[in-house]
Design a protein around this motif. Structure first.
Motif, PDB file in Angstrom:
ATOM      1  N   LYS A  62       0.975  -1.339   0.183  1.00  0.00           N
ATOM      2  CA  LYS A  62      -0.038   0.118  -0.186  1.00  0.00           C
ATOM      3  C   LYS A  62       1.291   1.763  -0.055  1.00  0.00           C
ATOM      4  CE  LYS A  62      -3.866  -2.274   2.439  1.00  0.00           C
ATOM      5  NZ  LYS A  62      -4.253  -2.269   3.398  1.00  0.00           N
ATOM      6  N   ARG A  64       3.273   2.114   2.365  1.00  0.00           N
ATOM      7  CA  ARG A  64       2.985   3.220   3.517  1.00  0.00           C
ATOM      8  C   ARG A  64       3.300   4.263   3.727  1.00  0.00           C
ATOM      9  NH1 ARG A  64       1.465  -2.080   4.049  1.00  0.00           N
ATOM     10  NH2 ARG A  64      -0.451  -2.503   4.936  1.00  0.00           N
ATOM     11  N   GLN A  78      -0.408   7.715   5.751  1.00  0.00           N
ATOM     12  CA  GLN A  78      -1.335   8.204   6.292  1.00  0.00           C
ATOM     13  C   GLN A  78      -1.458   7.030   7.777  1.00  0.00           C
ATOM     14  OE1 GLN A  78      -1.450   4.848   4.528  1.00  0.00           O
ATOM     15  NE2 GLN A  78      -3.149   5.069   5.922  1.00  0.00           N
ATOM     16  N   GLY A 101     -14.509   0.133   3.550  1.00  0.00           N
ATOM     17  CA  GLY A 101     -14.524  -0.706   3.945  1.00  0.00           C
ATOM     18  C   GLY A 101     -14.345  -0.465   5.720  1.00  0.00           C
ATOM     19  N   THR A 102     -15.448  -1.430   6.126  1.00  0.00           N
ATOM     20  CA  THR A 102     -15.693  -2.323   7.694  1.00  0.00           C
ATOM     21  C   THR A 102     -16.500  -2.919   8.060  1.00  0.00           C
ATOM     22  OG1 THR A 102     -17.169  -0.416   9.490  1.00  0.00           O
ATOM     23  CG2 THR A 102     -18.239  -0.591   7.326  1.00  0.00           C
ATOM     24  N   SER A 109     -24.403   1.586  14.569  1.00  0.00           N
ATOM     25  CA  SER A 109     -23.185   2.485  15.331  1.00  0.00           C
ATOM     26  C   SER A 109     -23.431   4.144  14.135  1.00  0.00           C
ATOM     27  CB  SER A 109     -22.057   2.632  16.167  1.00  0.00           C
ATOM     28  OG  SER A 109     -21.132   3.472  15.869  1.00  0.00           O
ATOM     29  N   ILE A 110     -22.915   3.331  13.184  1.00  0.00           N
ATOM     30  CA  ILE A 110     -22.291   4.223  11.674  1.00  0.00           C
ATOM     31  C   ILE A 110     -23.202   5.199  11.351  1.00  0.00           C
ATOM     32  CG2 ILE A 110     -21.526   4.427   9.358  1.00  0.00           C
ATOM     33  CD1 ILE A 110     -19.443   2.195  10.127  1.00  0.00           C
ATOM     34  N   GLN A 113     -23.839   8.141  14.060  1.00  0.00           N
ATOM     35  CA  GLN A 113     -23.202   8.563  14.115  1.00  0.00           C
ATOM     36  C   GLN A 113     -22.154   8.645  12.974  1.00  0.00           C
ATOM     37  OE1 GLN A 113     -20.310   6.692  16.283  1.00  0.00           O
ATOM     38  NE2 GLN A 113     -21.123   7.953  17.877  1.00  0.00           N
ATOM     39  N   ILE A 116     -16.769   8.106  11.974  1.00  0.00           N
ATOM     40  CA  ILE A 116     -15.288   8.847  12.989  1.00  0.00           C
ATOM     41  C   ILE A 116     -14.364   7.815  12.189  1.00  0.00           C
ATOM     42  CG2 ILE A 116     -17.996   9.572  13.882  1.00  0.00           C
ATOM     43  CD1 ILE A 116     -16.940   7.667  15.887  1.00  0.00           C
ATOM     44  N   LYS A 118     -12.593   8.110  14.947  1.00  0.00           N
ATOM     45  CA  LYS A 118     -12.086   7.066  16.285  1.00  0.00           C
ATOM     46  C   LYS A 118     -10.606   7.394  16.140  1.00  0.00           C
ATOM     47  CE  LYS A 118     -15.338   3.019  15.790  1.00  0.00           C
ATOM     48  NZ  LYS A 118     -15.129   1.747  15.934  1.00  0.00           N
ATOM     49  N   ARG A 120      -7.921   7.752  15.082  1.00  0.00           N
ATOM     50  CA  ARG A 120      -6.827   8.073  13.735  1.00  0.00           C
ATOM     51  C   ARG A 120      -7.409   8.731  13.708  1.00  0.00           C
ATOM     52  NH1 ARG A 120      -3.990   3.532  10.710  1.00  0.00           N
ATOM     53  NH2 ARG A 120      -5.404   1.958  11.463  1.00  0.00           N
ATOM     54  N   VAL A 135     -10.033  -3.826   3.605  1.00  0.00           N
ATOM     55  CA  VAL A 135      -9.730  -3.606   5.092  1.00  0.00           C
ATOM     56  C   VAL A 135     -10.793  -3.441   5.797  1.00  0.00           C
ATOM     57  CG1 VAL A 135     -10.066  -0.822   5.823  1.00  0.00           C
ATOM     58  CG2 VAL A 135      -8.465  -1.554   4.005  1.00  0.00           C
ATOM     59  N   ARG A 138     -10.599  -7.092   8.036  1.00  0.00           N
ATOM     60  CA  ARG A 138      -9.811  -6.703   9.183  1.00  0.00           C
ATOM     61  C   ARG A 138     -10.664  -6.633  10.456  1.00  0.00           C
ATOM     62  NH1 ARG A 138      -6.344  -2.046   9.358  1.00  0.00           N
ATOM     63  NH2 ARG A 138      -8.655  -0.883   8.919  1.00  0.00           N
ATOM     64  N   TYR A 139     -11.698  -6.592  10.904  1.00  0.00           N
ATOM     65  CA  TYR A 139     -12.769  -6.068  11.902  1.00  0.00           C
ATOM     66  C   TYR A 139     -14.157  -7.014  12.063  1.00  0.00           C
ATOM     67  CZ  TYR A 139      -9.883  -2.228  12.670  1.00  0.00           C
ATOM     68  OH  TYR A 139      -8.818  -1.605  12.963  1.00  0.00           O
ATOM     69  N   VAL A 166      -4.684   7.110  -0.560  1.00  0.00           N
ATOM     70  CA  VAL A 166      -5.025   6.729   0.525  1.00  0.00           C
ATOM     71  C   VAL A 166      -6.231   7.996   0.648  1.00  0.00           C
ATOM     72  CG1 VAL A 166      -6.419   6.831   2.634  1.00  0.00           C
ATOM     73  CG2 VAL A 166      -4.542   5.387   1.676  1.00  0.00           C
TER      74      VAL A 166
END
Ligand code: HQG
Length: 180
Positions: A62, A64, A78, A101-102, A109-110, A113, A116, A118, A120, A135, A138-139, A166
């Motif tokens: 990526k 990074r 980033q 991606g979440t 919650s998204i 709100q 957000i 969080k 970062r 991405v 990962r969660y 990004v």
């Protein structure tokens, strides 16, 4: 050599906790490479040196990290949470849509709100749906959200793009998110 573990270690130090090894980052996120090498812990028994670091920077999928033109400094481009860094970013007009991606478990919650940042500094968005999917994974079970980026921009939201492409924005209100 365990490149992934070293890359994660560099991300941890250069994005989140430089103080953990008493390393100083300047406002633009740069760390002196010699200093980083002398202060770093071995990662899985590998002691960092300039060759290893430069190979990780060039192999990073990526992109990074970035090395300064004089070869003496390194930074993460980033992903920062540390407030000591405030990188000067390119403010740009975004494409019509960007993706985030979440995990499905965050959706309720998204919906309340919006997105957000969080811990970062920014909410991270991508032009690439495949990237968004990995991405999110990962969660938990991933879900891709489409963001009406250009519409947001027309409504006064500032978009930035990091050196590696990004997209970054401070917040995405729920009305600009397509949950599909
Ligand atoms: C979620 C990777 C509940 C958000 C990627 C995400 C990226 C909410 C998590 C970079 C929420 C934060 C960043 C809300 C957002 N309620 N959950 N209101 N708003 N979230 O890791 O975007 O591989 O801080 O959806 O490529 O996942 O590390 O952000 O799931 O560019 O180089 O809260 O990290 O790059 O997680 O990832 P993160 P992210 P690297």
């Amino acid at each position: 050599m365990n490149e992934k573990a070293i890359s994660q270690y560099l991300s941890f130090i250069l994005r989140h906790k430089p103080e953990e090894i008493d390393l100083t980052l300047d406002r633009e996120g740069w760390a002196n490479i010699e200093d980083l090498i002398s202060k770093s812990q071995p990662v899985n028994n590998t002691t960092l040196d300039e060759e290893i670091i430069k190979s990780i920077v060039s192999n990073s999928d990526k992109k990074r990290f970035q090395i300064s033109d004089d070869g003496k400094y390194i930074r993460a481009v980033q992903g920062h949470s540390t407030t000591s860094v405030d990188i000067t970013l390119n403010k740009l007009v975004p494409p019509i849509s960007l993706y985030h991606g979440t995990a499905q478990r965050f959706i309720d919650s998204i919906k309340e709100q919006g997105l957000i940042s969080k811990d970062r500094q920014y909410v991270h968005l991508t032009e690439n749906k495949d990237t968004a999917l990995s991405v999110g994974a990962r969660y938990g079970k991933p879900q891709i959200l489409a963001i009406h980026a250009l519409e947001m921009h027309k409504n006064g939201f500032e978009f930035f793009q990091a050196e590696n492409g990004v997209w970054l924005v401070k917040h995405v209100p729920v009305e600009f998110i397509a949950f599909q």
